[in-house]
Design a protein around this motif. Structure first.
Motif, short mmCIF file in Angstrom:
data_model
loop_
_atom_site.label_atom_id
_atom_site.label_comp_id
_atom_site.label_asym_id
_atom_site.label_seq_id
_atom_site.Cartn_x
_atom_site.Cartn_y
_atom_site.Cartn_z
N SER A 41 0.85 -1.19 0.00
CA SER A 41 0.00 0.00 0.00
C SER A 41 0.88 1.23 0.00
O SER A 41 2.05 1.20 0.41
CB SER A 41 -0.91 0.01 1.23
OG SER A 41 -1.76 -1.12 1.24
N CYS A 42 0.30 2.34 -0.44
CA CYS A 42 1.07 3.58 -0.41
C CYS A 42 1.20 4.06 1.03
O CYS A 42 0.50 3.58 1.93
CB CYS A 42 0.41 4.64 -1.29
SG CYS A 42 -1.15 5.28 -0.63
N ASP A 43 2.06 5.05 1.24
CA ASP A 43 2.33 5.52 2.60
C ASP A 43 1.10 6.12 3.25
O ASP A 43 0.84 5.91 4.44
CB ASP A 43 3.46 6.55 2.57
CG ASP A 43 4.77 5.94 2.08
OD1 ASP A 43 4.91 4.70 2.19
OD2 ASP A 43 5.63 6.70 1.59
N ALA A 44 0.28 6.87 2.49
CA ALA A 44 -0.90 7.52 3.05
C ALA A 44 -1.95 6.48 3.46
O ALA A 44 -2.53 6.56 4.55
CB ALA A 44 -1.49 8.51 2.06
N CYS A 45 -2.20 5.49 2.60
CA CYS A 45 -3.18 4.46 2.93
C CYS A 45 -2.70 3.60 4.09
O CYS A 45 -3.51 3.15 4.92
CB CYS A 45 -3.47 3.60 1.70
SG CYS A 45 -4.31 4.50 0.37
N ARG A 46 -1.39 3.34 4.14
CA ARG A 46 -0.86 2.55 5.24
C ARG A 46 -1.04 3.29 6.56
O ARG A 46 -1.38 2.70 7.59
CB ARG A 46 0.62 2.26 4.99
CG ARG A 46 1.27 1.40 6.08
CD ARG A 46 2.73 1.16 5.77
NE ARG A 46 2.89 0.44 4.53
CZ ARG A 46 2.80 -0.89 4.42
NH1 ARG A 46 2.54 -1.61 5.50
NH2 ARG A 46 2.96 -1.48 3.28
#
Length: 695
Positions: A41-46
């Motif tokens: 997952s991308c950093d924001a979604c993580r």
């Protein structure tokens, strides 16, 4: 399981699941496309813990739907951590390599600037906290009291390799500070694995010269700019410090041997709590390199000696003596704090010596804490019970008995001088007094007979312990009666008990051996004029100054242990007598409602005159060798007597004269006390709580 099925199962287990499968797409059963799972997952979604959805999983540059909707960049910088514990060994190797590279880079920069920078400036630049290329661990110096095997060498530009374990020891007192000196470089690369020691005020440092390069009579420190304060990053286990050490880690062995000799010459007669032959034999065989606790005993012995002997006897400057005493105490404390189980008699002796060190240094709260530890370890060992001595060898028995009675006397001194509760009550103690034998007649297997006509040094401890036992009896009665005052026949019975105690204390030294007997003195009703006045004060002050400042002054009187013990014995006798007489007068007042003021004034004058005769009958050098403890006792009696004379309306002129002479002598004793201070900035008094008068 068939091979085809196994392969199909494995393929399904490792294939990622697609987030955007097109449900409108028509496929046959044989050509159905496998769903793919997004690998990251991308950093924001993580961070938000939501599902990350992208249109095209194969395009790493494409933003997910959530980041597009929020209008933020879609990044994939997160690196998953490896499962399991971190590889500290690899991390330390990497840190060491990075630090070494930074050091080489810094050295190259210094070489390029050496033509325009002086050696002192270069030294300051290395220690500057503004350098970002140096690890904080490189700016620490190793403590000589904790790191054996380091040989001091003199370097123009000291570079300390990075430590494998960056630690900070528990030296946190503000009044414990070191003056920075030239740092040194460890002689072996393995020393980089040893922990570095820091202080809350300044780093620990070595002497600037190698130990073999100067004699004990020319110790000095070279002062430079203070090094930066560095915060500790790791706290080591206490067990780390409990390991063998060398005396040379602290000071040259010859210098420590000199201080030990001073201990047995001047301190041991008053505190004989070690067995001299075995102690010296262990020191000769370097037991401290095998037994950490013996190293701690030597260090505490040295620290307590340095603060008790006249400064003219120690061939060092006062500030150097104080720093060495502090270093020895801290080296001992690092070891003993991790070695309480199982407790031994050596622990008791060490903490008693530490108590004396803090008393002389004016660390009142720390002194009382050390004393409390010593008492409770002694009680844990059941030193107060004679039954606990069964099965012990003679040396251990006598060391325990002597140590216990030293603590017993100090407990009573603290109680009367500071108004504190009694820790060791006489009714709880069944232990016998030490045998009156010199150390050479006590061997591990038996007690040898003392030669006829030879008085044992420990006899002084026995006589003063008997007087402190009497003091304990009167203190218990005073405090019981204060809580529940006796009335009628009970008060009469108590008065008879107190009068009996008075008779016992007055005759306590009647049968003392000849070396401990005071020579014939004047009667209290006739005080020679030379006992006071300006001429007496001037002459005695000159003797005191010569005693403390002149290394070539005569030491005959100070080296006579029986003269030194005489001062302690007879002053203590007058102290106990004074306390008993004070309480006797209070009981008479309770029974009769009044007291004969004239008789009371004469009794106080008798105490002052007898105390004055005692002080004039003993050479001032022998009195001064007793140190501040004797001054505390005399000051207690003199100050109370002076208050009584001021309040009495019918005080005879002889009493006023005796008290005036006593205060003249007390001013001399205060000068003695001042000369024992190792800090020139302090006056002759301790902090508010005061210290106990160590026996």
């Amino acid at each position: 399981m068939p091979a085809a099925a196994r392969a199909n199962k494995n393929a399904k287990s490792v294939s990622p699941t697609s987030c955007d499968t097109n449900l409108n797409e028509t496929t046959t059963e044989s050509s159905r496309s496998q769903r793919k799972r997004q690998s990251q997952s991308c950093d924001a979604c993580r961070a938000r813990k939501v599902r990350c959805v992208r249109e095209n999983l194969e395009d790493p540059k494409q933003s997910c739907k959530h980041c597009i909707a929020l209008g933020i960049p879609c990044t994939y910088d997160y690196q998953p951590k490896k499962r399991g514990p971190p590889n500290l060994y690899l991390r330390r190797l990497q840190e060491a390599a990075a630090a070494a590279a930074a050091t080489r880079s810094e050295q190259n920069d210094q070489k390029s600037d050496v033509a325009s920078v002086s050696p002192i400036s270069a030294h300051q630049n290395i220690a500057s906290p503004t350098q970002s290329s140096l690890s904080p661990l490189q700016q620490h110096t190793q403590s000589p009291s904790l790191e054996p095997g380091l040989t001091p060498i003199q370097t123009a530009v000291p570079i300390i390799p990075p430590s494998r374990y960056p630690i900070s020891a528990d030296t946190y007192h503000n009044h414990y500070s070191y003056s920075p000196v030239d740092t040194i470089t460890p002689t072996s690369s393995c020393n980089a694995l040893l922990p570095q020691k820091t202080d809350d005020t300044q780093p620990y440092t070595y002497y600037s010269e190698p130990y073999g390069g100067f004699s004990a009579y020319n110790w000095s420190y070279k002062h430079h700019q203070p090094l930066p304060v560095l915060l500790p990053t790791v706290i080591p286990p206490l067990s780390y410090y409990y390991r063998p050490h060398c005396l040379e880690d602290i000071a040259p062995r010859d210098s420590i041997s000199l201080i030990i000799a001073l201990f047995f010459d001047f301190v041991y007669p008053l505190t004989p709590c070690v067995h001299k032959p075995s102690f010296m034999a262990d020191l000769h065989t370097r037991r401290e390199e095998r037994d950490p606790l013996f190293f701690a005993l030597v260090m505490s012995t040295v620290a307590s000696t340095l603060v008790q002997v006249p400064r003219s006897y120690v061939p060092m400057e006062r500030s150097v003596v104080r720093k060495l005493a502090q270093r020895c105490y801290e080296a001992s404390r690092h070891i003993t704090i991790a070695s309480y189980d199982p407790p031994t008699s050596m622990h008791v002796v060490i903490r008693y010596f530490d108590c004396i060190y803090h008393f002389c240094e004016g660390h009142d709260a720390t002194q009382h804490a050390a004393f409390g530890e010593a008492v409770h370890i002694a009680v844990t060992l059941r030193m107060h019970e004679e039954a606990s001595y069964e099965g012990l060898d003679p040396i251990e028995c006598e060391v325990r008995r002597r140590s216990f009675w030293l603590l017993f006397g100090a407990d009573k001194s603290m109680s009367i001088l500071l108004g504190r509760p009694i820790c060791l009550r006489d009714e709880d103690c069944t232990v016998h007094f030490p045998k009156e034998l010199d150390d050479e007649y006590i061997i591990p297997s038996a007690y040898l007979p003392q030669p006829r006509g030879k008085t044992a040094l420990v006899s002084g401890l026995n006589y003063i312990s008997r007087m402190f036992a009497l003091l304990g009896e009167i203190l218990v009665r005073i405090r019981v009666d204060k809580r529940s005052p006796p009335q009628g026949q009970f008060a009469t019975a108590r008065l008879e008990e107190v009068q009996s105690l008075h008779s016992r204390i007055m005759g306590a030294l009647m049968h003392a051996p000849e070396p401990l007997r005071l020579k014939q003195t004047c009667q209290h009703n006739h005080l020679p004029a030379e006992y006071g006045g300006a001429v007496f004060r001037q002459a005695t002050f000159a003797e005191v100054k010569d005693f403390f400042d002149n290394p070539k002054a005569s030491r005959a009187n100070a080296l006579n242990p029986f003269l030194v013990m005489q001062a302690n014995l007879y002053v203590t006798q007058q102290l106990v007598r004074f306390v008993v007489e004070q309480y006797r007068d209070e009981l008479v007042m309770t029974l009769q409602g009044s007291i004969d003021e004239h008789q009371a004034a004469e009794d106080r004058a008798a105490v002052a005159s007898d105390l004055l005769n005692i002080l004039h009958s003993i050479p001032i050098q022998s009195i001064a060798t007793n140190g501040p403890s004797l001054v505390h006792k005399v000051r207690f009696v003199a100050s109370t007597l002076l208050d009584a004379v001021r309040k009495a309306e019918t005080a005879p002129a002889s009493a006023a004269r005796a008290h005036a002479f006593l205060w003249d002598f007390l001013s001399i004793l205060s000068e003695v006390e001042r000369n024992y201070l190792l800090d020139d900035d302090r006056d002759g008094t301790s902090s508010g709580d005061g210290g106990i008068a160590m026996i």
